[in-house]
Design a protein around this motif. Structure first.
Motif, PDB file in Angstrom:
ATOM      1  N   ALA A   1      39.736  39.165  34.110  1.00  0.00           N
ATOM      2  CA  ALA A   1      39.060  37.924  34.510  1.00  0.00           C
ATOM      3  C   ALA A   1      38.665  37.974  35.982  1.00  0.00           C
ATOM      4  CB  ALA A   1      39.964  36.725  34.251  1.00  0.00           C
ATOM      5  N   THR A   2      39.505  38.552  36.834  1.00  0.00           N
ATOM      6  CA  THR A   2      39.190  38.665  38.253  1.00  0.00           C
ATOM      7  C   THR A   2      37.988  39.580  38.449  1.00  0.00           C
ATOM      8  OG1 THR A   2      41.495  38.332  38.815  1.00  0.00           O
ATOM      9  CG2 THR A   2      40.130  39.340  40.499  1.00  0.00           C
ATOM     10  N   ALA A   3      37.947  40.686  37.720  1.00  0.00           N
ATOM     11  CA  ALA A   3      36.838  41.626  37.862  1.00  0.00           C
ATOM     12  C   ALA A   3      35.525  41.021  37.376  1.00  0.00           C
ATOM     13  CB  ALA A   3      37.146  42.905  37.095  1.00  0.00           C
ATOM     14  N   ALA A   4      35.596  40.043  36.500  1.00  0.00           N
ATOM     15  CA  ALA A   4      34.388  39.444  35.943  1.00  0.00           C
ATOM     16  C   ALA A   4      33.977  38.171  36.681  1.00  0.00           C
ATOM     17  CB  ALA A   4      34.620  39.143  34.465  1.00  0.00           C
ATOM     18  N   ASP A   5      34.652  37.842  37.784  1.00  0.00           N
ATOM     19  CA  ASP A   5      34.303  36.631  38.531  1.00  0.00           C
ATOM     20  C   ASP A   5      32.847  36.669  38.952  1.00  0.00           C
ATOM     21  OD1 ASP A   5      37.424  36.027  40.350  1.00  0.00           O
ATOM     22  OD2 ASP A   5      36.787  35.515  38.329  1.00  0.00           O
ATOM     23  N   PRO A   6      32.211  35.503  39.036  1.00  0.00           N
ATOM     24  CA  PRO A   6      30.803  35.464  39.422  1.00  0.00           C
ATOM     25  C   PRO A   6      30.611  35.857  40.885  1.00  0.00           C
ATOM     26  CG  PRO A   6      31.697  33.249  39.263  1.00  0.00           C
ATOM     27  CD  PRO A   6      32.759  34.192  38.770  1.00  0.00           C
ATOM     28  N   VAL A   7      29.376  36.120  41.231  1.00  0.00           N
ATOM     29  CA  VAL A   7      29.014  36.485  42.596  1.00  0.00           C
ATOM     30  C   VAL A   7      29.171  35.256  43.491  1.00  0.00           C
ATOM     31  CG1 VAL A   7      27.120  37.308  44.056  1.00  0.00           C
ATOM     32  CG2 VAL A   7      27.415  38.209  41.736  1.00  0.00           C
TER      33      VAL A   7
ATOM     34  N   THR B   1      13.064  53.739  43.608  1.00  0.00           N
ATOM     35  CA  THR B   1      12.882  52.650  42.646  1.00  0.00           C
ATOM     36  C   THR B   1      14.141  51.822  42.431  1.00  0.00           C
ATOM     37  OG1 THR B   1      13.415  54.139  40.826  1.00  0.00           O
ATOM     38  CG2 THR B   1      11.080  53.904  41.397  1.00  0.00           C
ATOM     39  N   ARG B   2      15.288  52.289  42.913  1.00  0.00           N
ATOM     40  CA  ARG B   2      16.535  51.544  42.743  1.00  0.00           C
ATOM     41  C   ARG B   2      16.642  50.467  43.799  1.00  0.00           C
ATOM     42  NH1 ARG B   2      21.296  50.778  44.654  1.00  0.00           N
ATOM     43  NH2 ARG B   2      21.058  52.224  46.364  1.00  0.00           N
ATOM     44  N   LYS B   3      16.798  49.226  43.357  1.00  0.00           N
ATOM     45  CA  LYS B   3      16.924  48.080  44.266  1.00  0.00           C
ATOM     46  C   LYS B   3      18.218  47.340  43.958  1.00  0.00           C
ATOM     47  CE  LYS B   3      12.757  48.562  45.969  1.00  0.00           C
ATOM     48  NZ  LYS B   3      12.686  49.562  46.991  1.00  0.00           N
ATOM     49  N   PRO B   4      19.232  47.461  44.838  1.00  0.00           N
ATOM     50  CA  PRO B   4      20.488  46.748  44.592  1.00  0.00           C
ATOM     51  C   PRO B   4      20.293  45.233  44.563  1.00  0.00           C
ATOM     52  CG  PRO B   4      20.783  48.417  46.279  1.00  0.00           C
ATOM     53  CD  PRO B   4      19.310  48.299  46.025  1.00  0.00           C
ATOM     54  N   ALA B   5      21.051  44.576  43.712  1.00  0.00           N
ATOM     55  CA  ALA B   5      20.999  43.120  43.586  1.00  0.00           C
ATOM     56  C   ALA B   5      22.321  42.477  43.986  1.00  0.00           C
ATOM     57  CB  ALA B   5      20.663  42.737  42.144  1.00  0.00           C
ATOM     58  N   VAL B   6      23.406  43.258  43.933  1.00  0.00           N
ATOM     59  CA  VAL B   6      24.730  42.698  44.211  1.00  0.00           C
ATOM     60  C   VAL B   6      25.609  43.743  44.903  1.00  0.00           C
ATOM     61  CG1 VAL B   6      25.721  43.338  41.971  1.00  0.00           C
ATOM     62  CG2 VAL B   6      26.631  41.369  43.189  1.00  0.00           C
ATOM     63  N   LEU B   7      26.469  43.244  45.774  1.00  0.00           N
ATOM     64  CA  LEU B   7      27.501  44.063  46.405  1.00  0.00           C
ATOM     65  C   LEU B   7      28.819  43.705  45.742  1.00  0.00           C
ATOM     66  CD1 LEU B   7      26.550  43.405  50.122  1.00  0.00           C
ATOM     67  CD2 LEU B   7      26.028  45.446  48.785  1.00  0.00           C
ATOM     68  N   LYS B   8      29.558  44.708  45.330  1.00  0.00           N
ATOM     69  CA  LYS B   8      30.883  44.471  44.772  1.00  0.00           C
ATOM     70  C   LYS B   8      31.878  45.309  45.564  1.00  0.00           C
ATOM     71  CE  LYS B   8      29.440  43.017  40.233  1.00  0.00           C
ATOM     72  NZ  LYS B   8      29.675  43.082  38.791  1.00  0.00           N
ATOM     73  N   PHE B   9      33.067  44.762  45.747  1.00  0.00           N
ATOM     74  CA  PHE B   9      34.076  45.392  46.578  1.00  0.00           C
ATOM     75  C   PHE B   9      35.357  45.574  45.786  1.00  0.00           C
ATOM     76  CE2 PHE B   9      31.184  43.027  49.217  1.00  0.00           C
ATOM     77  CZ  PHE B   9      30.924  43.878  50.282  1.00  0.00           C
ATOM     78  N   SER B  10      35.983  46.732  45.964  1.00  0.00           N
ATOM     79  CA  SER B  10      37.297  46.968  45.378  1.00  0.00           C
ATOM     80  C   SER B  10      38.190  47.590  46.454  1.00  0.00           C
ATOM     81  CB  SER B  10      37.202  47.866  44.144  1.00  0.00           C
ATOM     82  OG  SER B  10      36.543  49.077  44.427  1.00  0.00           O
ATOM     83  N   ALA B  11      39.481  47.329  46.345  1.00  0.00           N
ATOM     84  CA  ALA B  11      40.447  47.841  47.315  1.00  0.00           C
ATOM     85  C   ALA B  11      40.962  49.184  46.845  1.00  0.00           C
ATOM     86  CB  ALA B  11      41.599  46.862  47.486  1.00  0.00           C
ATOM     87  N   GLY B  12      41.009  50.159  47.737  1.00  0.00           N
ATOM     88  CA  GLY B  12      41.496  51.484  47.407  1.00  0.00           C
ATOM     89  C   GLY B  12      40.359  52.453  47.171  1.00  0.00           C
ATOM     90  N   ALA B  13      40.692  53.722  47.156  1.00  0.00           N
ATOM     91  CA  ALA B  13      39.690  54.775  47.029  1.00  0.00           C
ATOM     92  C   ALA B  13      39.210  54.974  45.596  1.00  0.00           C
ATOM     93  CB  ALA B  13      40.256  56.086  47.571  1.00  0.00           C
ATOM     94  N   ASP B  14      39.884  54.375  44.620  1.00  0.00           N
ATOM     95  CA  ASP B  14      39.485  54.512  43.218  1.00  0.00           C
ATOM     96  C   ASP B  14      38.246  53.665  42.976  1.00  0.00           C
ATOM     97  OD1 ASP B  14      39.224  54.755  40.490  1.00  0.00           O
ATOM     98  OD2 ASP B  14      41.022  53.584  40.025  1.00  0.00           O
ATOM     99  N   SER B  15      37.098  54.304  42.793  1.00  0.00           N
ATOM    100  CA  SER B  15      35.849  53.546  42.619  1.00  0.00           C
ATOM    101  C   SER B  15      35.849  52.712  41.343  1.00  0.00           C
ATOM    102  CB  SER B  15      34.643  54.482  42.640  1.00  0.00           C
ATOM    103  OG  SER B  15      34.682  55.358  41.541  1.00  0.00           O
ATOM    104  N   GLY B  16      36.770  52.987  40.422  1.00  0.00           N
ATOM    105  CA  GLY B  16      36.865  52.223  39.191  1.00  0.00           C
ATOM    106  C   GLY B  16      37.874  51.087  39.264  1.00  0.00           C
ATOM    107  N   GLY B  17      38.405  50.819  40.456  1.00  0.00           N
ATOM    108  CA  GLY B  17      39.402  49.756  40.616  1.00  0.00           C
ATOM    109  C   GLY B  17      38.787  48.389  40.375  1.00  0.00           C
ATOM    110  N   PRO B  18      39.616  47.377  40.193  1.00  0.00           N
ATOM    111  CA  PRO B  18      39.104  46.040  39.920  1.00  0.00           C
ATOM    112  C   PRO B  18      38.301  45.482  41.104  1.00  0.00           C
ATOM    113  CG  PRO B  18      41.487  45.980  40.214  1.00  0.00           C
ATOM    114  CD  PRO B  18      41.076  47.412  40.240  1.00  0.00           C
ATOM    115  N   VAL B  19      37.248  44.766  40.778  1.00  0.00           N
ATOM    116  CA  VAL B  19      36.402  44.129  41.788  1.00  0.00           C
ATOM    117  C   VAL B  19      37.154  42.934  42.357  1.00  0.00           C
ATOM    118  CG1 VAL B  19      34.258  42.839  42.147  1.00  0.00           C
ATOM    119  CG2 VAL B  19      34.256  44.907  40.737  1.00  0.00           C
TER     120      VAL B  19
END
Length: 142
Positions: free
Chosen positions: A24-30, A89-107
């Protein structure tokens, strides 16, 4: 014997509950965009500025399909991103942040990419176990 089975079942429910909280935390809105009162630093008007605290912060600059660039930034470091508004052609729309070096960690925080010509200044604080990120959109320096 019944007491042991009931205790094990309760522990299993507790673990499932924790997992659901992380999802649920990872799915929080922007978070809503916040316009900063001070302009961006000269020469960095349309870049992302990310300042870390006592832990590694992983920044994800993602497009609408969830594709993009992830960068792990070491503790007590300021990093300037020239890819905030995209490359090719890639245009970012959102910045997401996670703690730690694991890029797959929770947002832990998400923020909209500001309009072209505007930068963003994000500061991480807290601890890796309880991270906090604050972002502000910056206007170009005058």
């Amino acid at each position: 014997m019944k007491r042991i089975v009931v205790a094990a079942a309760a522990a299993g429910v507790a673990v499932v509950g924790v997992g659901a909280t992380m999802i649920a935390t990872a799915a929080d809105p922007v978070s809503p965009e916040v316009l900063g009162a001070t302009p961006a630093e000269a020469g960095h008007g349309d870049e992302g500025k990310y300042t870390t605290g006592d832990y590694v912060l992983t920044v994800h600059e993602l497009d609408d399909d969830g594709e993009g660039i992830s960068t792990a930034i070491g503790p007590h470091t300021t990093y300037y991103s020239k890819t905030l508004h995209g490359t090719g052609t890639r245009k970012p729309a959102v910045l997401k942040f996670s703690a730690g070096a694991d890029s797959g960690g929770p947002v832990v925080f998400a923020y909209p990419v500001p309009a072209p010509g505007r930068g963003v200044d994000c500061v991480a604080s807290g601890t890796e176990a309880a991270p906090q990120v604050r972002c502000e959109t910056k206007l170009p320096a005058r």
